[in-house]
Design a protein around this motif. Structure first.
Motif, PDB file in Angstrom:
ATOM      1  N   UNK A   1       8.100   7.453   1.296  1.00 47.74           N
ATOM      2  CA  UNK A   1       7.734   6.590   2.419  1.00 47.74           C
ATOM      3  C   UNK A   1       8.652   6.906   3.587  1.00 47.74           C
ATOM      4  N   UNK A   2       8.032   7.245   4.719  1.00 45.30           N
ATOM      5  CA  UNK A   2       8.803   7.530   5.927  1.00 45.30           C
ATOM      6  C   UNK A   2       8.771   6.288   6.794  1.00 45.30           C
ATOM      7  N   UNK A   3       9.948   5.725   7.076  1.00 43.67           N
ATOM      8  CA  UNK A   3       9.995   4.485   7.849  1.00 43.67           C
ATOM      9  C   UNK A   3      10.392   4.796   9.277  1.00 43.67           C
TER      10      UNK A   3
ATOM     11  N   UNK B   1       0.833  -1.192   0.000  1.00 46.38           N
ATOM     12  CA  UNK B   1       0.000   0.000   0.000  1.00 46.38           C
ATOM     13  C   UNK B   1       0.877   1.255   0.000  1.00 46.38           C
ATOM     14  N   UNK B   2       1.894   1.244   0.852  1.00 55.96           N
ATOM     15  CA  UNK B   2       2.779   2.403   0.950  1.00 55.96           C
ATOM     16  C   UNK B   2       3.478   2.667  -0.379  1.00 55.96           C
ATOM     17  N   UNK B   3       4.011   1.622  -0.988  1.00 54.28           N
ATOM     18  CA  UNK B   3       4.775   1.801  -2.227  1.00 54.28           C
ATOM     19  C   UNK B   3       3.846   2.234  -3.370  1.00 54.28           C
TER      20      UNK B   3
ATOM     21  N   UNK C   1      12.226   7.696  -1.457  1.00 53.82           N
ATOM     22  CA  UNK C   1      11.467   8.234  -2.582  1.00 53.82           C
ATOM     23  C   UNK C   1      10.949   7.086  -3.425  1.00 53.82           C
ATOM     24  N   UNK C   2       9.743   7.227  -3.916  1.00 56.35           N
ATOM     25  CA  UNK C   2       9.185   6.217  -4.812  1.00 56.35           C
ATOM     26  C   UNK C   2       9.057   6.863  -6.194  1.00 56.35           C
ATOM     27  N   UNK C   3      10.070   6.691  -7.052  1.00 55.39           N
ATOM     28  CA  UNK C   3      10.079   7.423  -8.318  1.00 55.39           C
ATOM     29  C   UNK C   3       9.258   6.728  -9.407  1.00 55.39           C
TER      30      UNK C   3
END
Lengths: 263, 297
Positions: free
Chosen positions: A208-210, A200-202, A224-226
């Motif tokens: 995404x902050x872990x 869901x996050x990706x 970052x999800x580019x």
């Protein structure tokens, strides 16, 4: 400066002589229109962090800046979609949304405009057909849609989602995720979402902050999800970037988890 | 790709003729069966009470028929009180009035005392439910006072008001108020945190929160209290009126006892029971009406 800024937030719960440090030095900037997820194991203080942004909980140290102004109490500019929908059971679907519309736009919209705006937001989440039903008469996924419509109807500067799909089955969840993506695509709103679901996050996020495990949870890593938008669940699932991001988050959660076990 | 298309074409044609032939007969049957089930439903509810009442009356008649029995059989009761039953509206001045006047006097007292208790009870209950300080301060007092029997208040209120009418109303008030306070307080305290959060995000002010969240959320609890309250009020009024005198069903019963009109007592008891039942139904009816009403808002 960032649109929404979490500035050196510490949160300590005090219960008698017992002090529990929940969050430690959380600093995060979110740009306008960005979709940011916060992921971490349960109990790490994600929801506490969201409540601080919402103004429902006060930070012990530090604070939240929205458009460079401090916000320390709840307001419709930071609408929340709660984990368990929180619809008022004695109101119909329409009236639940209308309550928010009436409160937020009492001065700026006429009665007719408010009605139209309420219906517009119900249509946005595809719930206009159930407008006269009460929450008890609709499914869990539908309730969450209405909760989303209520939050969107406030025209918030930041939309806060607190594990909004956590209580739903996998198919319904996927359906709602697609809806949220479509709405984000259309409205370009700024979203901060709490989740414990890696896919869901990706799929949904720009970043995404872990979070590390509590007590005294910190931001462990920001990813970052580019992936280009609009994203399609099936296309994205096989893309190398998606897999790499997913791998990265899993590694983080797995590593931190092992770290706790060793400690 | 072509297969489903070919298959799909004949299917919509097929059911049409069958649907044309069928409707008339089952409809008539459906109506008949529906009527039958309706009759059976009514019978299921009506027959058992009729049977039980008949048996009870028969047993009573047989037990009280013999000479020297202390209570009159139902046939004598009917005979003795026939005048009272057929003419409840006579008024020969003083306390010699028809049952309608006695009952209406009692109902008026209950109405005043109960309405007052509802208003004050919901207000106090809201205060106690909302404020921890008020709860800690008031709850012990409530817990002690609510166990005081209604009639124990009567001498004190007679001393305070020096008049029967306000004293009786006060007794009703003090009897009905405790369940209303306690249930309202529980209802207010049980408002889920989620609703508080929603209210805070929407920035509802205190007034809006009270009307839009607090009352509807606590309404089921409040009405539980109101229903218990109306029952207790009606219980207390008969006893109170026996002591204060004046027009009222309680006095009527006491007066009948003093004049050894046992049949009249039995008739009055029947009326008291029926009215108590109706009062309870009325409050229950208002409860469903109001909870639906707030829900429809």
């Amino acid at each position: 400066m960032a649109y929404l800024k979490l500035d050196h937030i510490d949160k300590t719960f005090t219960r008698g002589a017992l002090e529990t440090e929940v969050l430690k030095d959380i600093t995060l900037g979110i740009e306008k229109g960005e979709f940011v997820s916060i992921i971490g194991h349960s109990g790490c203080g994600k929801t506490t962090l969201l409540n601080i942004v919402a103004g429902l909980t006060r930070a012990t140290i530090g604070g939240v800046l929205l458009e460079e102004r401090e916000v320390d109490e709840p307001g419709p500019d930071r609408a929340v979609v709660f984990q368990n929908h929180s619809l008022l059971p004695w109101l119909t679907v329409y009236d639940n949304v209308r309550l928010a519309v009436d409160k937020v736009f009492s001065a700026t919209k006429s009665r007719v405009e408010r009605r139209a705006w309420t219906m517009h937001n119900l249509e946005l989440v595809q719930m206009a057909h159930a407008k006269d039903k009460r929450p008890a008469e609709i499914s869990g996924g539908m309730k969450q849609r209405v909760g989303l419509a209520r939050a969107l109807a406030m025209e918030p500067k930041v939309l806060l989602l607190d594990e909004p799909f956590g209580a739903l089955d996998a198919l319904t969840r996927a359906h709602l995720q697609d809806s949220v993506m479509a709405i984000h695509q259309k409205l370009r709103n700024t979203v901060l979402m709490i989740t414990h679901d890696v896919d869901e996050a990706v799929l949904l996020s720009d970043r995404i902050v872990m979070m590390t495990n509590g007590p005294a949870a910190r931001i462990g890593e920001v990813l970052d999800v580019p992936l280009a938008r609009p994203r399609w669940r099936l296309d994205v699932a096989s893309s190398p970037t998606y897999l790499k991001c997913r791998q990265r988050v899993l590694e983080f959660l797995y590593e931190r988890h092992r770290f706790i076990e060793a400690a | 790709m072509n297969m489903p298309l070919v298959k799909a074409e004949p299917t919509p044609v097929m059911p049409a003729p069958t649907a044309k032939v069928l409707p008339l007969e089952p409809k008539r049957n459906a109506l008949a069966t529906r009527l039958a089930t309706r009759v059976r439903d009514v019978a299921i509810r009506v027959v058992p009470p009729i049977v039980v009442i008949t048996v009870t009356l028969l047993v009573w008649e047989l037990l009280c028929r013999r000479a020297g029995s202390t209570l009159p059989p139902p046939s004598r009761v009917l005979d003795d009180t026939w005048e009272l039953i057929v003419d409840p509206f006579f008024d020969r001045g003083g306390l010699d009035k028809g049952l309608f006047w006695h009952l209406s006097a009692s109902l008026q007292r209950v109405a005043s005392g109960y309405l007052l208790a509802s208003l004050v009870g919901v207000a106090l209950g809201t205060l106690v439910g909302q404020s921890t300080w008020a709860m800690r301060g008031l709850d012990p007092i409530f817990q002690v006072l609510r166990t005081v029997p209604p009639l124990a208040w009567l001498p004190l209120s007679l001393a305070a008001f020096r008049n029967g009418q306000p004293s009786a109303i006060f007794v009703i008030f003090i009897t009905a108020i405790w369940p209303i306070i306690i249930n309202t307080a529980v209802g207010i305290r049980n408002i889920p945190q989620d609703y508080h959060n929603v209210a805070r995000v929407l920035r509802l002010n205190h007034f809006e929160f009270f009307w839009k969240i607090m009352l509807p959320s606590a309404a089921p609890y409040i009405f539980t209290g109101l229903r218990i309250g109306i029952g207790l009020s009606w219980l207390a009024i008969v006893a109170a009126e026996m002591l204060i005198g004046g027009v009222g069903i309680g006095f009527f019963i006491w007066d009948a006892w003093n004049s050894s009109h046992i049949s009249e007592i039995i008739l009055a008891l029947l009326y008291v029971g029926l009215i108590g039942f109706v009062l309870d139904r009325i409050v229950a009816g208002i409860a469903t009406l109001v909870t639906h009403g707030t829900a429809a808002n």
